[in-house]
Scaffold this motif. Structure first.
Motif, PDB file in Angstrom:
ATOM      1  N   ASP A 181       0.864  -1.180   0.000  1.00 46.41           N
ATOM      2  CA  ASP A 181       0.000   0.000   0.000  1.00 46.41           C
ATOM      3  C   ASP A 181       0.899   1.228   0.000  1.00 46.41           C
ATOM      4  O   ASP A 181       1.482   1.586   1.031  1.00 46.41           O
ATOM      5  N   TRP A 182       1.045   1.851  -1.178  1.00 51.97           N
ATOM      6  CA  TRP A 182       1.880   3.055  -1.269  1.00 51.97           C
ATOM      7  C   TRP A 182       1.205   4.199  -0.541  1.00 51.97           C
ATOM      8  O   TRP A 182       0.003   4.396  -0.657  1.00 51.97           O
ATOM      9  N   LYS A 183       1.973   4.960   0.205  1.00 50.00           N
ATOM     10  CA  LYS A 183       1.444   6.117   0.940  1.00 50.00           C
ATOM     11  C   LYS A 183       1.698   7.421   0.201  1.00 50.00           C
ATOM     12  O   LYS A 183       1.126   8.443   0.535  1.00 50.00           O
ATOM     13  N   VAL A 184       2.583   7.382  -0.794  1.00 47.19           N
ATOM     14  CA  VAL A 184       2.925   8.571  -1.566  1.00 47.19           C
ATOM     15  C   VAL A 184       2.911   8.217  -3.052  1.00 47.19           C
ATOM     16  O   VAL A 184       2.970   7.064  -3.434  1.00 47.19           O
ATOM     17  N   GLY A 185       2.841   9.249  -3.882  1.00 48.76           N
ATOM     18  CA  GLY A 185       2.910   9.034  -5.320  1.00 48.76           C
ATOM     19  C   GLY A 185       1.554   8.759  -5.944  1.00 48.76           C
ATOM     20  O   GLY A 185       0.509   8.839  -5.298  1.00 48.76           O
ATOM     21  N   ARG A 186       1.595   8.417  -7.221  1.00 42.20           N
ATOM     22  CA  ARG A 186       0.364   8.212  -7.989  1.00 42.20           C
ATOM     23  C   ARG A 186      -0.441   7.004  -7.529  1.00 42.20           C
ATOM     24  O   ARG A 186      -1.626   6.918  -7.797  1.00 42.20           O
ATOM     25  N   SER A 187       0.186   6.072  -6.871  1.00 45.55           N
ATOM     26  CA  SER A 187      -0.525   4.872  -6.424  1.00 45.55           C
ATOM     27  C   SER A 187      -1.031   4.972  -4.991  1.00 45.55           C
ATOM     28  O   SER A 187      -1.640   4.033  -4.480  1.00 45.55           O
ATOM     29  N   ALA A 188      -0.774   6.091  -4.332  1.00 40.53           N
ATOM     30  CA  ALA A 188      -1.262   6.271  -2.962  1.00 40.53           C
ATOM     31  C   ALA A 188      -2.789   6.225  -2.961  1.00 40.53           C
ATOM     32  O   ALA A 188      -3.438   6.770  -3.849  1.00 40.53           O
ATOM     33  N   GLU A 189      -3.335   5.538  -1.999  1.00 31.66           N
ATOM     34  CA  GLU A 189      -4.790   5.420  -1.852  1.00 31.66           C
ATOM     35  C   GLU A 189      -5.435   4.726  -3.060  1.00 31.66           C
ATOM     36  O   GLU A 189      -6.577   5.007  -3.399  1.00 31.66           O
ATOM     37  N   ALA A 190      -4.732   3.804  -3.713  1.00 25.70           N
ATOM     38  CA  ALA A 190      -5.284   3.105  -4.867  1.00 25.70           C
ATOM     39  C   ALA A 190      -6.379   2.118  -4.471  1.00 25.70           C
ATOM     40  O   ALA A 190      -7.214   1.760  -5.285  1.00 25.70           O
ATOM     41  N   ASP A 191      -6.386   1.682  -3.228  1.00 19.61           N
ATOM     42  CA  ASP A 191      -7.402   0.751  -2.728  1.00 19.61           C
ATOM     43  C   ASP A 191      -7.946   1.316  -1.411  1.00 19.61           C
ATOM     44  O   ASP A 191      -7.760   0.736  -0.348  1.00 19.61           O
ATOM     45  N   PRO A 192      -8.644   2.474  -1.478  1.00 16.50           N
ATOM     46  CA  PRO A 192      -9.062   3.141  -0.238  1.00 16.50           C
ATOM     47  C   PRO A 192     -10.034   2.321   0.603  1.00 16.50           C
ATOM     48  O   PRO A 192     -10.077   2.477   1.815  1.00 16.50           O
ATOM     49  N   THR A 250       6.640   1.963   6.540  1.00 15.47           N
ATOM     50  CA  THR A 250       7.574   3.069   6.378  1.00 15.47           C
ATOM     51  C   THR A 250       6.786   4.316   5.999  1.00 15.47           C
ATOM     52  O   THR A 250       5.589   4.236   5.731  1.00 15.47           O
ATOM     53  N   PRO A 251       7.427   5.470   5.931  1.00 17.85           N
ATOM     54  CA  PRO A 251       6.714   6.665   5.477  1.00 17.85           C
ATOM     55  C   PRO A 251       6.212   6.553   4.033  1.00 17.85           C
ATOM     56  O   PRO A 251       5.246   7.204   3.664  1.00 17.85           O
ATOM     57  N   GLY A 252       6.829   5.705   3.212  1.00 15.79           N
ATOM     58  CA  GLY A 252       6.452   5.599   1.807  1.00 15.79           C
ATOM     59  C   GLY A 252       5.497   4.480   1.462  1.00 15.79           C
ATOM     60  O   GLY A 252       4.757   4.562   0.496  1.00 15.79           O
ATOM     61  N   TYR A 253       5.484   3.416   2.249  1.00 12.12           N
ATOM     62  CA  TYR A 253       4.625   2.277   1.950  1.00 12.12           C
ATOM     63  C   TYR A 253       4.388   1.429   3.192  1.00 12.12           C
ATOM     64  O   TYR A 253       5.084   1.530   4.180  1.00 12.12           O
ATOM     65  N   ARG A 254       3.392   0.575   3.066  1.00 15.10           N
ATOM     66  CA  ARG A 254       3.039  -0.381   4.118  1.00 15.10           C
ATOM     67  C   ARG A 254       2.830  -1.720   3.436  1.00 15.10           C
ATOM     68  O   ARG A 254       2.199  -1.785   2.378  1.00 15.10           O
ATOM     69  N   ILE A 255       3.362  -2.802   4.012  1.00 16.64           N
ATOM     70  CA  ILE A 255       3.172  -4.129   3.442  1.00 16.64           C
ATOM     71  C   ILE A 255       2.438  -4.998   4.455  1.00 16.64           C
ATOM     72  O   ILE A 255       2.880  -5.158   5.584  1.00 16.64           O
ATOM     73  N   GLU A 256       1.303  -5.524   4.023  1.00 12.14           N
ATOM     74  CA  GLU A 256       0.513  -6.424   4.846  1.00 12.14           C
ATOM     75  C   GLU A 256       0.567  -7.814   4.200  1.00 12.14           C
ATOM     76  O   GLU A 256       0.391  -7.935   2.986  1.00 12.14           O
ATOM     77  N   SER A 257       0.836  -8.838   4.988  1.00 11.04           N
ATOM     78  CA  SER A 257       1.038 -10.180   4.445  1.00 11.04           C
ATOM     79  C   SER A 257      -0.078 -11.139   4.845  1.00 11.04           C
ATOM     80  O   SER A 257      -0.659 -11.018   5.927  1.00 11.04           O
ATOM     81  N   PHE A 258      -0.338 -12.102   3.953  1.00 17.16           N
ATOM     82  CA  PHE A 258      -1.377 -13.108   4.160  1.00 17.16           C
ATOM     83  C   PHE A 258      -0.868 -14.466   3.700  1.00 17.16           C
ATOM     84  O   PHE A 258      -0.124 -14.559   2.728  1.00 17.16           O
ATOM     85  N   ARG A 259      -1.289 -15.510   4.401  1.00 16.62           N
ATOM     86  CA  ARG A 259      -1.013 -16.881   3.959  1.00 16.62           C
ATOM     87  C   ARG A 259      -2.305 -17.408   3.344  1.00 16.62           C
ATOM     88  O   ARG A 259      -3.364 -17.335   3.957  1.00 16.62           O
TER      89      ARG A 259
END
Length: 130
Positions: free
Chosen positions: A65-76, A97-106
């Motif tokens: 989940d990008w927090k900055v740039g053109r892809s920020a909030e792409a899946d609100p 991080t300030p730029g992105y968040r990674i959420e993981s799933f099995r």
């Protein structure tokens, strides 16, 4: 991604089609690893089919989940993590991080089909039994 230890992992990058077809410039410049990745949009309801294709044969899914740039909030509405949580197990946030968040799933089932998710009226009943 360059140091991904799990060979069965796939990274999902939500993007907003209104910004045009887009791959994050960091991927183009710095990615040299072997982890699979896919960009997914909800344009014309294609999210479920795209997600089904992207996770086929994978055990771990990491949603970026990008927090900055053109892809920020792409899946609100957080549809992608929501669908993955319905059919898999959350492994939590693996990077923030300030730029992105990674959420993981099995996801254990090799034949996952997100197109078969029940209509909205049935979600409450499904989550109570899942």
């Amino acid at each position: 991604m360059n140091q991904e230890p799990d060979e069965s992992a796939v990274y999902i990058f939500p993007y907003d089609l209104r910004n045009g077809l887009y791959e994050h410039p960091d991927l183009q410049l710095f990615y040299y690893g072997h982890a699979a990745y896919a960009s997914i949009t909800d344009h014309e309801g294609g999210l479920r089919a795209s997600l089904t294709t992207a996770v086929a044969g994978r055990d771990v899914v990491r949603v970026v989940d990008w927090k900055v740039g053109r892809s920020a909030e792409a899946d609100p509405k957080r549809l992608i993590p929501g669908l993955l949580a319905m059919r898999g197990q959350s492994l939590g946030v693996t990077a923030d991080t300030p730029g992105y968040r990674i959420e993981s799933f099995r996801v254990a089932a090799s034949d996952l089909d997100f197109r078969a998710i029940p209509r909205c009226g049935q979600w409450g009943r499904l989550s109570a039994t899942a």
